[in-house]
Design a protein around this motif. Structure first.
Motif, PDB file in Angstrom:
ATOM      1  N   GLU A 180       9.143  -8.799   2.224  1.00 53.32           N
ATOM      2  CA  GLU A 180       8.230  -9.443   1.281  1.00 53.32           C
ATOM      3  C   GLU A 180       6.857  -9.658   1.913  1.00 53.32           C
ATOM      4  OE1 GLU A 180       7.810 -13.698  -1.093  1.00 53.32           O
ATOM      5  OE2 GLU A 180       9.792 -13.004  -0.433  1.00 53.32           O
ATOM      6  N   LEU A 181       6.840 -10.083   3.182  1.00 59.53           N
ATOM      7  CA  LEU A 181       5.575 -10.274   3.879  1.00 59.53           C
ATOM      8  C   LEU A 181       4.826  -8.949   4.009  1.00 59.53           C
ATOM      9  CD1 LEU A 181       6.731 -12.724   6.702  1.00 59.53           C
ATOM     10  CD2 LEU A 181       5.271 -13.284   4.749  1.00 59.53           C
ATOM     11  N   GLU A 182       5.543  -7.893   4.323  1.00 57.35           N
ATOM     12  CA  GLU A 182       4.910  -6.577   4.452  1.00 57.35           C
ATOM     13  C   GLU A 182       4.311  -6.124   3.124  1.00 57.35           C
ATOM     14  OE1 GLU A 182       7.408  -4.437   8.076  1.00 57.35           O
ATOM     15  OE2 GLU A 182       8.212  -4.367   6.022  1.00 57.35           O
ATOM     16  N   ARG A 183       5.034  -6.358   2.041  1.00 59.48           N
ATOM     17  CA  ARG A 183       4.517  -5.986   0.714  1.00 59.48           C
ATOM     18  C   ARG A 183       3.239  -6.760   0.396  1.00 59.48           C
ATOM     19  NH1 ARG A 183       9.995  -6.109  -0.961  1.00 59.48           N
ATOM     20  NH2 ARG A 183       9.671  -8.216  -1.791  1.00 59.48           N
ATOM     21  N   GLU A 184       3.245  -8.056   0.702  1.00 60.03           N
ATOM     22  CA  GLU A 184       2.079  -8.873   0.391  1.00 60.03           C
ATOM     23  C   GLU A 184       0.880  -8.487   1.257  1.00 60.03           C
ATOM     24  OE1 GLU A 184       3.183 -12.948   0.593  1.00 60.03           O
ATOM     25  OE2 GLU A 184       4.597 -12.819  -1.079  1.00 60.03           O
ATOM     26  N   LEU A 185       1.136  -8.141   2.508  1.00 61.62           N
ATOM     27  CA  LEU A 185       0.045  -7.718   3.380  1.00 61.62           C
ATOM     28  C   LEU A 185      -0.530  -6.376   2.924  1.00 61.62           C
ATOM     29  CD1 LEU A 185       1.461  -8.781   6.861  1.00 61.62           C
ATOM     30  CD2 LEU A 185      -0.599  -9.679   5.763  1.00 61.62           C
ATOM     31  N   ARG A 186       0.334  -5.458   2.487  1.00 62.65           N
ATOM     32  CA  ARG A 186      -0.160  -4.181   1.950  1.00 62.65           C
ATOM     33  C   ARG A 186      -1.030  -4.421   0.722  1.00 62.65           C
ATOM     34  NH1 ARG A 186       5.021  -2.082   3.284  1.00 62.65           N
ATOM     35  NH2 ARG A 186       5.750  -2.465   1.147  1.00 62.65           N
ATOM     36  N   ARG A 187      -0.588  -5.357  -0.115  1.00 65.08           N
ATOM     37  CA  ARG A 187      -1.370  -5.681  -1.303  1.00 65.08           C
ATOM     38  C   ARG A 187      -2.741  -6.235  -0.917  1.00 65.08           C
ATOM     39  NH1 ARG A 187      -2.366 -10.277  -3.522  1.00 65.08           N
ATOM     40  NH2 ARG A 187      -0.745 -11.375  -2.350  1.00 65.08           N
ATOM     41  N   LEU A 188      -2.791  -7.082   0.097  1.00 62.98           N
ATOM     42  CA  LEU A 188      -4.064  -7.640   0.543  1.00 62.98           C
ATOM     43  C   LEU A 188      -4.985  -6.558   1.087  1.00 62.98           C
ATOM     44  CD1 LEU A 188      -2.834 -10.917   2.295  1.00 62.98           C
ATOM     45  CD2 LEU A 188      -4.290 -10.788   0.269  1.00 62.98           C
ATOM     46  N   VAL A 189      -4.406  -5.610   1.832  1.00 56.35           N
ATOM     47  CA  VAL A 189      -5.210  -4.511   2.367  1.00 56.35           C
ATOM     48  C   VAL A 189      -5.764  -3.654   1.223  1.00 56.35           C
ATOM     49  CG1 VAL A 189      -5.129  -2.360   3.699  1.00 56.35           C
ATOM     50  CG2 VAL A 189      -4.046  -4.426   4.609  1.00 56.35           C
ATOM     51  N   GLU A 190      -4.888  -3.331   0.274  1.00 58.32           N
ATOM     52  CA  GLU A 190      -5.311  -2.483  -0.855  1.00 58.32           C
ATOM     53  C   GLU A 190      -6.361  -3.170  -1.706  1.00 58.32           C
ATOM     54  OE1 GLU A 190      -1.617  -1.711  -2.728  1.00 58.32           O
ATOM     55  OE2 GLU A 190      -0.919  -0.324  -1.160  1.00 58.32           O
ATOM     56  N   SER A 191      -6.176  -4.453  -1.979  1.00 65.55           N
ATOM     57  CA  SER A 191      -7.136  -5.165  -2.836  1.00 65.55           C
ATOM     58  C   SER A 191      -8.473  -5.366  -2.154  1.00 65.55           C
ATOM     59  CB  SER A 191      -6.557  -6.523  -3.260  1.00 65.55           C
ATOM     60  OG  SER A 191      -6.341  -7.346  -2.130  1.00 65.55           O
ATOM     61  N   SER A 192      -8.482  -5.415  -0.819  1.00 67.02           N
ATOM     62  CA  SER A 192      -9.742  -5.609  -0.107  1.00 67.02           C
ATOM     63  C   SER A 192     -10.646  -4.383  -0.202  1.00 67.02           C
ATOM     64  CB  SER A 192      -9.495  -5.941   1.364  1.00 67.02           C
ATOM     65  OG  SER A 192      -9.028  -4.808   2.071  1.00 67.02           O
ATOM     66  N   GLY A 193     -10.017  -3.214  -0.476  1.00 66.21           N
ATOM     67  CA  GLY A 193     -10.799  -2.005  -0.591  1.00 66.21           C
ATOM     68  C   GLY A 193     -11.267  -1.709  -1.994  1.00 66.21           C
ATOM     69  N   ALA A 194     -10.904  -2.575  -2.930  1.00 68.18           N
ATOM     70  CA  ALA A 194     -11.253  -2.349  -4.343  1.00 68.18           C
ATOM     71  C   ALA A 194     -12.729  -2.569  -4.613  1.00 68.18           C
ATOM     72  CB  ALA A 194     -10.410  -3.275  -5.222  1.00 68.18           C
TER      73      ALA A 194
END
Length: 353
Positions: free
Chosen positions: A339-353
């Motif tokens: 779950e932590l890995e999924r949330e961190l991936r989401r944070l990385v992806e959203s930061s590039g938006a």
């Protein structure tokens, strides 16, 4: 054989209490006094993040991916002797992971002293005042039990982060600490800002670190603060285990104390938005006691070492001397790594938006 005795100082304390802050202060002050330091750093995770806070010129040995007092205890003596022979320091500072029991590390240092001039000079335990007070008032539990055992093994107790509690609460905690360990000196502090003189006392006393009887808690014969129902009986049972059956049963008993706590290492694939990441960290669940790592932010120019413990968060700008990856390490109970890995991936992806 070494031509001089190398002093060893063990820094203990539960996750996020401030051990690395204390280590950095002590190393800097020792160097200012002309004393050469070396560091043995233990991390429960697979990456040595706390070591980045120490000056790169200080010799350091890393023991990662396990608790120094049990799963990798056999390596302590070897690493100590290697540090001593190679770098000839005056002091070796051992920073144990926050889930370690000091007694086993003390035994390992004693083993090394049979082969080289290595002497355990002091055991300093750092306690987070706010966290310890909350645990005491909740009463019982494996985490409090481990905290008490770390406190009982100490020659110096640093009651850290006293700026987060009131004067009455500070006095209450000192009362508890004296009940658990009547022999150790208690030093209230903020950000572990204490003078080097407290450590120098131990360095000059020929290894008094075995002075207090950690199994009996030092203050067992003194008046103690009132315990929760049944706690004193549990403590007595634990004392007997250590006194009469330590050699055969300690590994099993110790596993019950802290193996409910685990670590998860998550590598990051890209930069983050600093504001989104900070908000996410502050919303971590209560079962995550500690988080730390190295991150790159899209909205700033530098890389940062972050430290999270008990709802407190710090960021330190860093310039690594070697290649290090962006990573986050989480320590706590029942860590939901996926779950932590999924949330961190989401944070990385959203930061590039």
């Amino acid at each position: 054989m070494l031509d001089k005795t190398v002093k060893v100082v063990l820094l203990s304390g539960f996750l996020g209490s401030g051990k690395t802050t204390l280590l950095k202060r002590l190393v800097d002050e020792a160097e200012a006094k002309g004393l050469r330091s070396a560091v043995l750093m233990n991390e429960a995770g697979d990456v040595n993040l706390d070591g980045l806070a120490v000056d790169a010129s200080i010799p350091m040995a890393e023991m990662l991916g396990g608790c120094i007092c049990c799963t990798i205890r056999a390596d302590v003596g070897v690493e100590l002797m290697q540090l001593a022979k190679t770098h000839r320091p005056d002091i070796v500072w051992i920073e144990s992971t926050g889930i370690a029991h000091p007694l086993e590390i003390m035994d390992a240092v004693s083993d090394a002293s049979m082969y080289e001039k290595i002497e355990l000079a002091a055991v300093a335990t750092v306690a987070d005042a706010r966290h310890l007070l909350d645990r005491v008032r909740i009463g019982g539990g494996k985490t409090l039990k481990l905290m008490i055992e770390q406190i009982r093994a100490s020659t110096l107790l640093v009651l850290n982060k006293t700026d987060l509690i009131g004067e009455a609460e500070r006095l209450e905690l000192i009362d508890w600490l004296r009940g658990w360990n009547a022999d150790a000196e208690i030093v209230p502090a903020v950000r572990c800002d204490l003078g080097f003189s407290f450590i120098e006392k131990g360095l000059g006393e020929g290894g008094r670190a075995h002075g207090p009887n950690p199994g009996k808690g030092g203050g067992a014969d003194r008046d103690e603060p009132e315990r929760e129902p049944g706690q004193r009986e549990q403590d007595s049972e634990h004392d007997l285990t250590h006194e009469h059956d330590h050699e055969h049963k300690h590994d099993r008993d110790h596993a019950h104390v802290h193996h409910h706590i685990g670590a998860a290492t998550c590598y990051l694939d890209g930069p983050l938005d600093s504001h989104a990441f900070e908000s996410w960290l502050r919303a971590l669940p209560d079962n995550i006691y500690r988080a730390k790592g190295i991150v790159t932010f899209r909205d700033t120019a530098s890389r940062f070492l972050f430290q999270y413990a008990y709802r407190e968060l710090d960021f330190m700008r860093i310039t690594p001397q070697k290649t290090v990856h962006d990573v986050a390490v989480f320590i706590g109970e029942d860590i939901p790594k996926r779950e932590l890995e999924r949330e961190l991936r989401r944070l990385v992806e959203s930061s590039g938006a």
